[in-house]
Design a protein around this motif. Structure first.
Motif, PDB file in Angstrom:
ATOM      1  N   THR A 122       1.003  -1.039   0.049  1.00  0.00           N
ATOM      2  CA  THR A 122       0.142   0.118   0.107  1.00  0.00           C
ATOM      3  C   THR A 122       1.008   1.044  -0.068  1.00  0.00           C
ATOM      4  N   LEU A 123       0.442   2.223  -0.754  1.00  0.00           N
ATOM      5  CA  LEU A 123       1.103   3.515  -0.947  1.00  0.00           C
ATOM      6  C   LEU A 123      -0.006   4.577  -0.632  1.00  0.00           C
ATOM      7  N   VAL A 124       0.446   5.631   0.155  1.00  0.00           N
ATOM      8  CA  VAL A 124      -0.363   6.854   0.228  1.00  0.00           C
ATOM      9  C   VAL A 124       0.457   8.122   0.066  1.00  0.00           C
ATOM     10  N   ARG A 125      -0.116   9.270  -0.063  1.00  0.00           N
ATOM     11  CA  ARG A 125       0.337  10.435  -0.170  1.00  0.00           C
ATOM     12  C   ARG A 125      -0.473  11.139   1.294  1.00  0.00           C
ATOM     13  N   ALA A 126       0.680  11.761   2.079  1.00  0.00           N
ATOM     14  CA  ALA A 126      -0.237  12.204   3.335  1.00  0.00           C
ATOM     15  C   ALA A 126       0.710  13.516   3.467  1.00  0.00           C
ATOM     16  N   THR A 127      -0.289  14.672   3.660  1.00  0.00           N
ATOM     17  CA  THR A 127       0.262  16.046   4.199  1.00  0.00           C
ATOM     18  C   THR A 127       0.110  16.091   5.604  1.00  0.00           C
ATOM     19  N   VAL A 128       1.341  16.422   5.918  1.00  0.00           N
ATOM     20  CA  VAL A 128       1.478  16.404   7.428  1.00  0.00           C
ATOM     21  C   VAL A 128       0.835  17.712   8.174  1.00  0.00           C
ATOM     22  N   GLU A 129      -0.043  17.189   9.007  1.00  0.00           N
ATOM     23  CA  GLU A 129      -0.522  18.400   9.683  1.00  0.00           C
ATOM     24  C   GLU A 129       0.249  19.027  10.864  1.00  0.00           C
ATOM     25  N   PRO A 130       0.211  20.261  10.890  1.00  0.00           N
ATOM     26  CA  PRO A 130       1.053  20.918  12.085  1.00  0.00           C
ATOM     27  C   PRO A 130       0.902  20.229  13.561  1.00  0.00           C
ATOM     28  N   GLU A 183      -0.652  -2.610   4.718  1.00  0.00           N
ATOM     29  CA  GLU A 183      -1.952  -1.655   4.892  1.00  0.00           C
ATOM     30  C   GLU A 183      -2.363  -1.182   6.407  1.00  0.00           C
ATOM     31  N   ASP A 184      -2.216  -2.272   7.264  1.00  0.00           N
ATOM     32  CA  ASP A 184      -2.307  -1.850   8.681  1.00  0.00           C
ATOM     33  C   ASP A 184      -1.553  -0.673   9.265  1.00  0.00           C
ATOM     34  N   GLY A 185      -0.265  -0.886   8.816  1.00  0.00           N
ATOM     35  CA  GLY A 185       0.590   0.214   9.035  1.00  0.00           C
ATOM     36  C   GLY A 185       0.406   1.333   8.621  1.00  0.00           C
ATOM     37  N   VAL A 186       0.152   1.290   7.262  1.00  0.00           N
ATOM     38  CA  VAL A 186      -0.086   2.560   6.640  1.00  0.00           C
ATOM     39  C   VAL A 186      -1.279   3.313   7.102  1.00  0.00           C
ATOM     40  N   ALA A 187      -2.332   2.593   7.472  1.00  0.00           N
ATOM     41  CA  ALA A 187      -3.422   3.349   7.857  1.00  0.00           C
ATOM     42  C   ALA A 187      -3.181   4.051   9.447  1.00  0.00           C
ATOM     43  N   GLY A 188      -2.319   3.627  10.020  1.00  0.00           N
ATOM     44  CA  GLY A 188      -1.886   4.192  11.423  1.00  0.00           C
ATOM     45  C   GLY A 188      -1.121   5.307  11.167  1.00  0.00           C
ATOM     46  N   VAL A 189      -0.213   5.095  10.276  1.00  0.00           N
ATOM     47  CA  VAL A 189       0.774   6.339  10.005  1.00  0.00           C
ATOM     48  C   VAL A 189       0.118   7.463   9.338  1.00  0.00           C
ATOM     49  N   TYR A 190      -0.816   7.003   8.477  1.00  0.00           N
ATOM     50  CA  TYR A 190      -1.677   8.135   7.789  1.00  0.00           C
ATOM     51  C   TYR A 190      -2.526   8.855   8.745  1.00  0.00           C
ATOM     52  N   ARG A 191      -3.101   8.212   9.458  1.00  0.00           N
ATOM     53  CA  ARG A 191      -3.866   8.871  10.531  1.00  0.00           C
ATOM     54  C   ARG A 191      -2.959   9.782  11.464  1.00  0.00           C
ATOM     55  N   ASP A 192      -1.745   9.216  11.850  1.00  0.00           N
ATOM     56  CA  ASP A 192      -1.028  10.122  12.642  1.00  0.00           C
ATOM     57  C   ASP A 192      -0.659  11.384  11.957  1.00  0.00           C
ATOM     58  N   ALA A 193      -0.270  11.282  10.607  1.00  0.00           N
ATOM     59  CA  ALA A 193       0.194  12.336   9.725  1.00  0.00           C
ATOM     60  C   ALA A 193      -0.830  13.184   9.507  1.00  0.00           C
ATOM     61  N   THR A 194      -2.086  12.943   9.069  1.00  0.00           N
ATOM     62  CA  THR A 194      -3.258  13.796   8.566  1.00  0.00           C
ATOM     63  C   THR A 194      -4.189  14.136   9.785  1.00  0.00           C
ATOM     64  N   GLY A 195      -4.388  13.481  10.513  1.00  0.00           N
ATOM     65  CA  GLY A 195      -5.753  13.135  11.559  1.00  0.00           C
ATOM     66  C   GLY A 195      -6.724  12.749  10.971  1.00  0.00           C
ATOM     67  N   GLU A 196      -6.758  12.053   9.732  1.00  0.00           N
ATOM     68  CA  GLU A 196      -7.864  11.548   9.171  1.00  0.00           C
ATOM     69  C   GLU A 196      -7.528  10.194   9.028  1.00  0.00           C
ATOM     70  N   ALA A 197      -8.825   9.338   9.023  1.00  0.00           N
ATOM     71  CA  ALA A 197      -8.900   7.909   8.448  1.00  0.00           C
ATOM     72  C   ALA A 197      -8.485   7.519   7.198  1.00  0.00           C
ATOM     73  N   TYR A 198      -7.463   6.600   7.169  1.00  0.00           N
ATOM     74  CA  TYR A 198      -7.172   6.083   5.731  1.00  0.00           C
ATOM     75  C   TYR A 198      -8.471   5.193   5.318  1.00  0.00           C
ATOM     76  N   GLU A 199      -8.743   5.392   4.051  1.00  0.00           N
ATOM     77  CA  GLU A 199      -9.739   4.557   3.385  1.00  0.00           C
ATOM     78  C   GLU A 199      -9.317   3.841   2.231  1.00  0.00           C
ATOM     79  N   PRO A 200      -9.159   2.468   2.458  1.00  0.00           N
ATOM     80  CA  PRO A 200      -8.623   1.554   1.168  1.00  0.00           C
ATOM     81  C   PRO A 200      -9.421   1.784   0.024  1.00  0.00           C
ATOM     82  N   PRO A 201      -8.719   1.499  -1.049  1.00  0.00           N
ATOM     83  CA  PRO A 201      -9.703   1.444  -2.255  1.00  0.00           C
ATOM     84  C   PRO A 201     -10.535  -0.175  -2.188  1.00  0.00           C
ATOM     85  N   GLU A 202     -11.663  -0.340  -2.732  1.00  0.00           N
ATOM     86  CA  GLU A 202     -12.411  -1.398  -2.459  1.00  0.00           C
ATOM     87  C   GLU A 202     -11.696  -2.394  -3.350  1.00  0.00           C
ATOM     88  N   PRO A 203     -11.501  -3.636  -2.904  1.00  0.00           N
ATOM     89  CA  PRO A 203     -10.874  -4.608  -3.859  1.00  0.00           C
ATOM     90  C   PRO A 203     -12.061  -5.178  -4.810  1.00  0.00           C
TER      91      PRO A 203
END
Length: 410
Positions: A122-130, A183-203
């Protein structure tokens, strides 16, 4: 690239430019396929940003090469390096074309991702919130890769790219970070970076078998194209005809896979309601072949006996990094073991990036056309006659050769 932008000559090391072009090209290939396989417009948009960066890099590299050329001898020795610059531009353009398959919504069947559950992490682009806990911390301090399996591939900060960030790289607020991992790890890091939940694409559901085979071919072509680019840079920078010859082998394998892809796609077209929906696959395969052809073009100067320019050769000697090619001999310490059992990285400091088998299929993919094992892991077996391609230091390369031949450890 913005045609109105100004690019001026700057006195900069050709070796530094080539290294940056190499890193950018590899990231472009990686991100462009991830954009397709994950169906991500965000990642595809980053590919086009990087393509503009590559356009500027290749112009500056050409200027620097022209400034360095003062004699016929210089022209001869700089020709392979100039070939690298031109080939890198083709790779960049091909990656941009792959990204446009997503951005322009060119026909691409949902079966693409369904057939490739293990093709990419899984690869995501995350903008880091202040307010993010990541802001102001170094990657080493966060220890993301150890704790979550997620690594930062690149960071875009105020329009500038930081490629290959290391432990000392500090993440700042408003950074755009490309994270990759499970995917599990990316979801947590994405949430920490952006403050939003990661929504994976539907398989999507699975599809037509011939279409799945066509997609398998593209993924294997992608893996081999990436390896060919890596080896092509190494062949020129380290003036290695042996490594360049492996690029020739890889390019021929990609051509064979392209033929299989065409056959399976045509068969699949007869079994679906809208054959036009396969247009994106055709674009993807064409761009993939361009990447492997560009790698071969990079290696051509070395194959024709043109030596690397002394300035580049000296920079390579200073870096002490090499790409080596060695064959596993009968009775050696490597024959009949696995990479993990032989503790190759610990014993030699070398990382095996590919194996060419005398026969058989790739253990990693189990797909047809598998005389090559790309990105082998600890469980990958090593057999007599295997050709190992490895990266590391010169002394490490000598130790690996000892293990592969008579088993003597220096």
């Amino acid at each position: 690239m913005d045609p109105t932008g100004t690019v001026e000559y700057e006195p900069v090391s050709v070796k530094e430019l080539l290294a940056e072009m190499k890193d950018t090209a590899e990231l472009l290939i990686d991100l462009s396929y991830s954009a397709v396989l994950l169906g991500s417009d965000d990642v595809a948009a980053e590919v086009l940003e990087l393509e503009e960066k590559m356009d500027v890099l290749q112009l500056r590299a050409r200027m620097s090469l022209l400034m360095a050329c003062r004699s016929t001898e210089d022209a001869e020795s700089l020709a392979p390096v100039l070939g690298m610059v031109g080939a890198a531009e083709k790779i960049s353009d091909a990656a941009g074309d792959i990204a446009k398959v997503v951005l322009e919504d060119i026909g691409l069947p949902d079966t693409m991702r369904a057939a490739l559950p293990e093709a990419v992490e899984t690869l995501v682009r995350a903008t880091v919130e202040p307010s993010s806990r990541l802001a102001g911390e170094t990657l080493g301090g966060l220890n993301l890769e150890t704790e979550t399996g997620v690594r930062a591939l690149a960071i875009r900060r105020q329009g500038a790219w930081l490629l290959n960030p290391d432990r000392e790289t500090r993440i700042e607020a408003d950074d755009v970070v490309l994270f990759r991992g499970p995917e599990d790890g990316v979801a947590g890091v994405y949430r920490d970076a952006t403050g939003e939940a990661y929504e994976p694409p539907e398989p999507p559901a699975g599809g037509i078998r011939d279409l799945e085979r066509a997609v398998d071919s593209i993924v294997l072509m992608k893996d081999m194209g990436e390896l060919a680019v890596d080896l092509a840079y190494g062949a020129v920078l380290f003036d290695s005809a042996e490594v360049a010859e492996e690029v020739v082998e890889l390019e021929a394998e990609v051509d064979a896979l392209q033929s299989r892809f065409e056959a399976w796609t045509l068969r699949a077209a007869a079994d679906i309601d809208d054959p036009v929906s396969l247009r994106g696959l055709v674009h993807l395969a064409r761009s993939t072949e361009v990447i492997s052809d560009a790698a071969l073009e990079m290696s051509e100067g070395v194959l024709r006996g043109l030596s690397t320019h002394p300035v580049v050769a000296e920079a390579v000697r200073e870096s002490d990094e090499v790409i080596v090619r060695t064959t596993v001999h009968p009775g050696s310490d490597l024959a009949g073991t696995t990479i993990g059992e032989a503790a190759v990285k610990t014993a030699t400091g070398m990382r095996i990036i590919a194996i060419r088998r005398a026969a058989g299929e790739s253990e990693r993919t189990g797909r047809e056309g598998g005389d090559w094992v790309v990105s082998p892991g600890p469980e990958t077996p090593l057999r007599t006659g295997d050709v190992l391609i490895a990266k590391g230091t010169r002394t490490g390369g000598d130790r690996l050769a000892d293990l592969a031949t008579d088993g003597e450890r220096n």
